[in-house]
Design a protein around this motif. Sequence first.
Motif, PDB file in Angstrom:
ATOM      1  N   TYR A   1     -12.880 -27.008 -84.813  1.00 37.56           N
ATOM      2  CA  TYR A   1     -13.437 -26.333 -85.993  1.00 37.56           C
ATOM      3  C   TYR A   1     -12.782 -26.839 -87.287  1.00 37.56           C
ATOM      4  CZ  TYR A   1     -14.932 -22.887 -82.466  1.00 37.56           C
ATOM      5  OH  TYR A   1     -15.467 -22.264 -81.370  1.00 37.56           O
ATOM      6  N   LEU A   2     -11.461 -26.961 -87.264  1.00 33.02           N
ATOM      7  CA  LEU A   2     -10.727 -27.285 -88.492  1.00 33.02           C
ATOM      8  C   LEU A   2     -10.682 -28.777 -88.782  1.00 33.02           C
ATOM      9  CD1 LEU A   2      -7.804 -24.724 -88.073  1.00 33.02           C
ATOM     10  CD2 LEU A   2      -9.787 -24.552 -89.582  1.00 33.02           C
ATOM     11  N   ASN A   3     -11.233 -29.584 -87.906  1.00 32.16           N
ATOM     12  CA  ASN A   3     -11.331 -31.025 -88.163  1.00 32.16           C
ATOM     13  C   ASN A   3     -12.781 -31.468 -88.355  1.00 32.16           C
ATOM     14  OD1 ASN A   3      -8.594 -32.274 -88.088  1.00 32.16           O
ATOM     15  ND2 ASN A   3      -8.504 -31.231 -86.111  1.00 32.16           N
ATOM     16  N   GLY A   4     -13.685 -30.480 -88.512  1.00 30.74           N
ATOM     17  CA  GLY A   4     -15.064 -30.799 -88.825  1.00 30.74           C
ATOM     18  C   GLY A   4     -15.860 -31.386 -87.680  1.00 30.74           C
ATOM     19  N   LYS A   5     -15.357 -31.250 -86.450  1.00 26.75           N
ATOM     20  CA  LYS A   5     -16.066 -31.807 -85.296  1.00 26.75           C
ATOM     21  C   LYS A   5     -17.107 -30.838 -84.735  1.00 26.75           C
ATOM     22  CE  LYS A   5     -12.145 -34.695 -83.892  1.00 26.75           C
ATOM     23  NZ  LYS A   5     -11.160 -34.981 -82.811  1.00 26.75           N
ATOM     24  N   LYS A   6     -16.935 -29.570 -85.028  1.00 20.64           N
ATOM     25  CA  LYS A   6     -17.869 -28.559 -84.548  1.00 20.64           C
ATOM     26  C   LYS A   6     -17.884 -27.406 -85.538  1.00 20.64           C
ATOM     27  CE  LYS A   6     -18.980 -25.778 -80.460  1.00 20.64           C
ATOM     28  NZ  LYS A   6     -18.566 -25.392 -79.091  1.00 20.64           N
ATOM     29  N   LEU A   7     -19.079 -26.852 -85.787  1.00 21.97           N
ATOM     30  CA  LEU A   7     -19.174 -25.722 -86.704  1.00 21.97           C
ATOM     31  C   LEU A   7     -18.620 -24.471 -86.029  1.00 21.97           C
ATOM     32  CD1 LEU A   7     -20.353 -24.775 -89.482  1.00 21.97           C
ATOM     33  CD2 LEU A   7     -22.330 -23.976 -88.182  1.00 21.97           C
ATOM     34  N   PRO A   8     -17.652 -23.806 -86.648  1.00 17.53           N
ATOM     35  CA  PRO A   8     -17.116 -22.596 -86.019  1.00 17.53           C
ATOM     36  C   PRO A   8     -18.166 -21.491 -85.999  1.00 17.53           C
ATOM     37  CG  PRO A   8     -16.260 -22.840 -88.246  1.00 17.53           C
ATOM     38  CD  PRO A   8     -17.001 -24.100 -87.928  1.00 17.53           C
ATOM     39  N   PRO A   9     -18.201 -20.680 -84.946  1.00 17.22           N
ATOM     40  CA  PRO A   9     -19.124 -19.536 -84.927  1.00 17.22           C
ATOM     41  C   PRO A   9     -18.769 -18.551 -86.037  1.00 17.22           C
ATOM     42  CG  PRO A   9     -18.190 -19.971 -82.740  1.00 17.22           C
ATOM     43  CD  PRO A   9     -17.414 -20.788 -83.718  1.00 17.22           C
TER      44      PRO A   9
ATOM     45  N   TYR B   1     -10.537 -17.481 -79.365  1.00 17.44           N
ATOM     46  CA  TYR B   1     -10.891 -18.898 -79.377  1.00 17.44           C
ATOM     47  C   TYR B   1      -9.657 -19.739 -79.056  1.00 17.44           C
ATOM     48  CZ  TYR B   1     -15.063 -17.051 -81.551  1.00 17.44           C
ATOM     49  OH  TYR B   1     -16.194 -16.332 -81.800  1.00 17.44           O
ATOM     50  N   SER B   2      -9.843 -20.771 -78.241  1.00 12.63           N
ATOM     51  CA  SER B   2      -8.727 -21.572 -77.752  1.00 12.63           C
ATOM     52  C   SER B   2      -8.175 -22.491 -78.836  1.00 12.63           C
ATOM     53  CB  SER B   2      -9.173 -22.419 -76.563  1.00 12.63           C
ATOM     54  OG  SER B   2     -10.124 -23.399 -76.980  1.00 12.63           O
TER      55      SER B   2
ATOM     56  N   HIS C   1     -20.031 -19.784 -94.663  1.00 14.77           N
ATOM     57  CA  HIS C   1     -20.466 -20.116 -93.295  1.00 14.77           C
ATOM     58  C   HIS C   1     -21.976 -20.089 -93.181  1.00 14.77           C
ATOM     59  CE1 HIS C   1     -21.493 -19.297 -89.061  1.00 14.77           C
ATOM     60  NE2 HIS C   1     -20.481 -20.099 -88.796  1.00 14.77           N
ATOM     61  N   GLU C   2     -22.623 -19.137 -93.828  1.00 10.50           N
ATOM     62  CA  GLU C   2     -24.082 -19.050 -93.758  1.00 10.50           C
ATOM     63  C   GLU C   2     -24.729 -20.314 -94.311  1.00 10.50           C
ATOM     64  OE1 GLU C   2     -27.729 -16.172 -95.337  1.00 10.50           O
ATOM     65  OE2 GLU C   2     -25.641 -15.610 -95.671  1.00 10.50           O
ATOM     66  N   VAL C   3     -24.213 -20.789 -95.448  1.00  8.39           N
ATOM     67  CA  VAL C   3     -24.759 -22.005 -96.051  1.00  8.39           C
ATOM     68  C   VAL C   3     -24.448 -23.218 -95.173  1.00  8.39           C
ATOM     69  CG1 VAL C   3     -24.646 -23.533 -98.059  1.00  8.39           C
ATOM     70  CG2 VAL C   3     -24.603 -21.051 -98.364  1.00  8.39           C
ATOM     71  N   ALA C   4     -23.211 -23.264 -94.650  1.00  9.71           N
ATOM     72  CA  ALA C   4     -22.812 -24.392 -93.801  1.00  9.71           C
ATOM     73  C   ALA C   4     -23.634 -24.435 -92.516  1.00  9.71           C
ATOM     74  CB  ALA C   4     -21.328 -24.288 -93.470  1.00  9.71           C
ATOM     75  N   ALA C   5     -23.947 -23.270 -91.958  1.00 14.04           N
ATOM     76  CA  ALA C   5     -24.734 -23.224 -90.718  1.00 14.04           C
ATOM     77  C   ALA C   5     -26.125 -23.784 -90.938  1.00 14.04           C
ATOM     78  CB  ALA C   5     -24.814 -21.785 -90.197  1.00 14.04           C
ATOM     79  N   GLN C   6     -26.710 -23.501 -92.111  1.00 13.74           N
ATOM     80  CA  GLN C   6     -28.032 -24.056 -92.412  1.00 13.74           C
ATOM     81  C   GLN C   6     -27.963 -25.571 -92.496  1.00 13.74           C
ATOM     82  OE1 GLN C   6     -29.171 -22.058 -96.011  1.00 13.74           O
ATOM     83  NE2 GLN C   6     -29.523 -20.104 -95.003  1.00 13.74           N
ATOM     84  N   ALA C   7     -26.922 -26.080 -93.170  1.00 15.44           N
ATOM     85  CA  ALA C   7     -26.777 -27.534 -93.296  1.00 15.44           C
ATOM     86  C   ALA C   7     -26.525 -28.175 -91.941  1.00 15.44           C
ATOM     87  CB  ALA C   7     -25.622 -27.849 -94.256  1.00 15.44           C
ATOM     88  N   TRP C   8     -25.695 -27.551 -91.126  1.00 18.22           N
ATOM     89  CA  TRP C   8     -25.367 -28.095 -89.801  1.00 18.22           C
ATOM     90  C   TRP C   8     -26.606 -28.102 -88.911  1.00 18.22           C
ATOM     91  CZ3 TRP C   8     -20.393 -29.694 -88.181  1.00 18.22           C
ATOM     92  CH2 TRP C   8     -20.281 -30.029 -86.836  1.00 18.22           C
TER      93      TRP C   8
ATOM     94  N   ALA D   1     -14.797 -14.862 -89.068  1.00 18.71           N
ATOM     95  CA  ALA D   1     -14.364 -13.486 -89.328  1.00 18.71           C
ATOM     96  C   ALA D   1     -13.002 -13.202 -88.684  1.00 18.71           C
ATOM     97  CB  ALA D   1     -15.418 -12.507 -88.807  1.00 18.71           C
ATOM     98  N   ALA D   2     -12.785 -13.752 -87.474  1.00 20.78           N
ATOM     99  CA  ALA D   2     -11.507 -13.544 -86.788  1.00 20.78           C
ATOM    100  C   ALA D   2     -10.358 -14.197 -87.547  1.00 20.78           C
ATOM    101  CB  ALA D   2     -11.593 -14.099 -85.364  1.00 20.78           C
ATOM    102  N   LEU D   3     -10.597 -15.393 -88.083  1.00 22.58           N
ATOM    103  CA  LEU D   3      -9.552 -16.071 -88.854  1.00 22.58           C
ATOM    104  C   LEU D   3      -9.200 -15.267 -90.093  1.00 22.58           C
ATOM    105  CD1 LEU D   3      -7.757 -18.544 -89.338  1.00 22.58           C
ATOM    106  CD2 LEU D   3      -9.672 -19.615 -90.525  1.00 22.58           C
ATOM    107  N   ALA D   4     -10.215 -14.748 -90.779  1.00 23.55           N
ATOM    108  CA  ALA D   4      -9.951 -13.929 -91.962  1.00 23.55           C
ATOM    109  C   ALA D   4      -9.160 -12.680 -91.591  1.00 23.55           C
ATOM    110  CB  ALA D   4     -11.273 -13.555 -92.636  1.00 23.55           C
ATOM    111  N   ARG D   5      -9.494 -12.094 -90.435  1.00 25.29           N
ATOM    112  CA  ARG D   5      -8.823 -10.865 -90.014  1.00 25.29           C
ATOM    113  C   ARG D   5      -7.342 -11.098 -89.722  1.00 25.29           C
ATOM    114  NH1 ARG D   5     -11.554 -10.123 -85.936  1.00 25.29           N
ATOM    115  NH2 ARG D   5     -10.085 -10.790 -84.329  1.00 25.29           N
TER     116      ARG D   5
END
Length: 274
Positions: free
Chosen positions: A50-58, A42-43, A80-87, A63-67
């Motif tokens: 993603y980190l400024n709340g402008k777009k929901l990260p995939p 990811y660029s 993320h699952e809960v956030a995706a439902q809200a988004w 998972a990549a950030l955690a890795r």
Amino acid sequence: MSRWKGLPESLDQRVRQLVVQLRRLKDHSGLSLVSLAARTSYSKSSWERYLNGKKLPPRDAVAALARVCDADPTRLLALHEVAAQAWGAAASPEAGRAADPAGPPDPGGGPDATVAKEGAPPPAGGPRVRTGSLVVLAALGVVVVAAVALLIVRPWQQDAAGRGTADGAAGRTAGAVPAFTHRVGETFDCRLTRTPGGLFAGRSRTTTAILGSGATGWDVVEAQCLLHHHGYDPGPVDGIVGENTQRAVKRLQAGAGLPTDGIVGPDTWQVLRR
């Protein structure tokens, strides 16, 4: 430590919780956005959004950030699952029309699309959407929603009339999910039982719900009852995650060796259910 911009006021609380946790993980790792982009697919501009709340990260980005930060992705993916439902609910045109029935219908043709009056000739280049059809569809939608609401709420109301509690026989039957309502000053009783699946207070059987600041519902009542049982006072059992409940959760997490973020997630539920 990054100096982050404030998140948009309109951002759903569940999405906000995910973004805050991603920011903390990125800051703790010491990686810059450039480094993060180099180590994931990811660029830099994507991570900024993603980190400024402008777009929901995939999900894969989470998972990549955690890795790359050597972190366990389990809790982040649950958030993320809960956030995706809200988004998705916030972005859905159908959800927007349900929330604002008087608003203009979306004809699906972009800003140049028009809605024709009943009987008007169609424009060149494509058909128009008839307002009469939209009215009929909207009316049918209201009827269906009302019917579903009656199926869900009525068994609960009938039991409540006889017992006045949230753990009546009708409330426990399969498919009878009561709507959570709260009046100012209202509190709920706790009746704990031990089952092969763990400790339960009769309000919810979840082990995965994410409960952060301001969360409400029967899952919160369940967590508050379990906190009381374990000796951590969350204040009144009112079904609302306030400061007292968050402090109690943090004390429980500290005693169990979990991150003390005050958010009830899968790991905290495991401790509560013991």
